[in-house]
Design an enzyme around this catalytic site. Structure first.
Site, PDB file in Angstrom:
ATOM      1  N   GLY A   1     -17.128  16.569  26.103  1.00  0.00           N
ATOM      2  CA  GLY A   1     -17.878  17.029  24.994  1.00  0.00           C
ATOM      3  C   GLY A   1     -18.553  18.402  25.311  1.00  0.00           C
ATOM      4  N   GLY A   3     -21.821  21.063  24.752  1.00  0.00           N
ATOM      5  CA  GLY A   3     -23.303  21.503  24.213  1.00  0.00           C
ATOM      6  C   GLY A   3     -24.155  22.688  24.571  1.00  0.00           C
ATOM      7  N   GLY A   4     -25.249  22.710  24.281  1.00  0.00           N
ATOM      8  CA  GLY A   4     -25.967  23.905  24.781  1.00  0.00           C
ATOM      9  C   GLY A   4     -26.081  23.868  26.207  1.00  0.00           C
ATOM     10  CG  MET A   5     -28.557  21.180  28.075  1.00  0.00           C
ATOM     11  SD  MET A   5     -29.370  19.669  28.672  1.00  0.00           S
ATOM     12  CE  MET A   5     -29.887  20.075  30.487  1.00  0.00           C
ATOM     13  CB  VAL A   8     -20.394  15.255  28.599  1.00  0.00           C
ATOM     14  CG1 VAL A   8     -20.483  14.058  29.277  1.00  0.00           C
ATOM     15  CG2 VAL A   8     -21.868  15.924  28.444  1.00  0.00           C
ATOM     16  CE  LYS A  25     -25.071  16.565  29.396  1.00  0.00           C
ATOM     17  NZ  LYS A  25     -26.256  16.493  28.390  1.00  0.00           N
ATOM     18  CG  ASP A 128     -32.884  18.872  22.050  1.00  0.00           C
ATOM     19  OD1 ASP A 128     -33.129  18.871  20.822  1.00  0.00           O
ATOM     20  OD2 ASP A 128     -31.812  18.926  22.594  1.00  0.00           O
TER      21      ASP A 128
END
Length: 277
Positions: A1, A3-5, A8, A25, A128
């Site tokens: 995956g 995402g913004g961070m 993963v 992550k 969040d």
């Protein structure tokens, strides 16, 4: 995956022959510069806090570190789907989200928020809370992910162009306008998710401008199944000012469970619902 961070990955941990699957992550690179050392230390400090968390509704983080200026977290792999994925599946199948399960899931989420706000006096705030960060497991449980790195990531965002921290559709009014937040901000976000599960629509669609202090219609406007008591509980969670909301997760959890219908939600009905989807 992705995402913004960061990214993963599914990974393996443990010795050969007794490995177990975990989620790895890998966070965005901390760019070299005067803030790099501070950011690295902040990540390590926050990650140490995350590993102290132990609650059945929080994803367990068992390892962390820095490698080539990238922070990483190793955590349990959750077998299930996010609320976002579940929502989309319901829409595709024209299969409504039962009120009892909506209350069950949000009560589980709020109990995790209550724990985090009180554990060891840390007063943790997630910042969040959104459907993509809440996992619904195939065994009928709920797991909140990405806890504890909000402050660290907010600082990284300032140095990483094009990254937006937090999802504006689920922010409390005070967070949306950049004011200080506490645990009551997370409770507001949980209230938004509950409102959406009950009504089958988005409260603040990303495609439309959001008025942070605009009125919110009660969920009963869109579904007759919502009782007056549930209406009041949801609208209290969504009060514009923190002082008018539930003051603790424990208080909000009790209010939601008090409105649980007779065909109540629970772990077994939840497992059957997710399995059917």
């Amino acid at each position: 995956g992705r995402g913004g961070m960061g990214h993963v990955f599914m990974a393996l941990t443990g010795q050969a022959g007794v490995e177990r699957v975990c989620a790895l992550k890998i966070l965005k690179e901390v760019r070299a510069g005067r803030d790099a050392e501070e950011l690295t230390q902040r990540f390590l400090d926050e990650a140490k806090v995350v590993t102290k968390l132990s609650h059945e509704n929080l994803v367990y983080v068992f390892d962390f570190g820095i490698h080539d200026r990238r922070g990483y977290l190793a955590m349990e792999y959750v077998q299930g789907k996010s609320i976002t994925e579940t929502w989309n599946r319901c829409a595709a199948r024209k299969d409504g989200f039962p009120i009892g399960l909506s209350l069950y899931y949000i009560a589980e989420l709020v109990s995790a928020l209550w724990y985090a706000a009180n554990v060891e006096g840390l007063g943790l705030v997630h910042r969040d809370i959104s459907p993509s960060n809440v996992m619904l497991t195939y065994t009928g449980g709920l797991k909140l992910i990405d806890f504890g790195l909000a402050k660290w990531n907010a600082k990284v965002v300032q140095t990483a162009a094009g990254v937006q921290w937090g999802k504006t559709s689920y922010m409390s009014p005070e967070q949306y306008v950049g004011k200080p937040v506490d645990h009551r901000s997370d409770l507001f976000s949980a209230g938004v998710i509950l409102w959406e599960l009950l009504t089958g629509r988005q409260m603040f669609p990303p495609s439309e401008p959001r008025m942070p202090n605009g009125p919110v219609p009660p969920p009963s406007k869109y579904t007759r199944e919502v009782t007056p008591g549930l209406d009041r509980a949801v609208m209290r969670a969504l009060a514009l000012t923190p002082a008018e909301r539930f003051q603790t997760g424990e208080e909000m959890c009790a209010a939601l469970l008090a409105e649980m219908p007779k065909d109540a939600g629970g772990k077994l009905p939840a497992a059957k619902f997710i399995g059917r989807l």
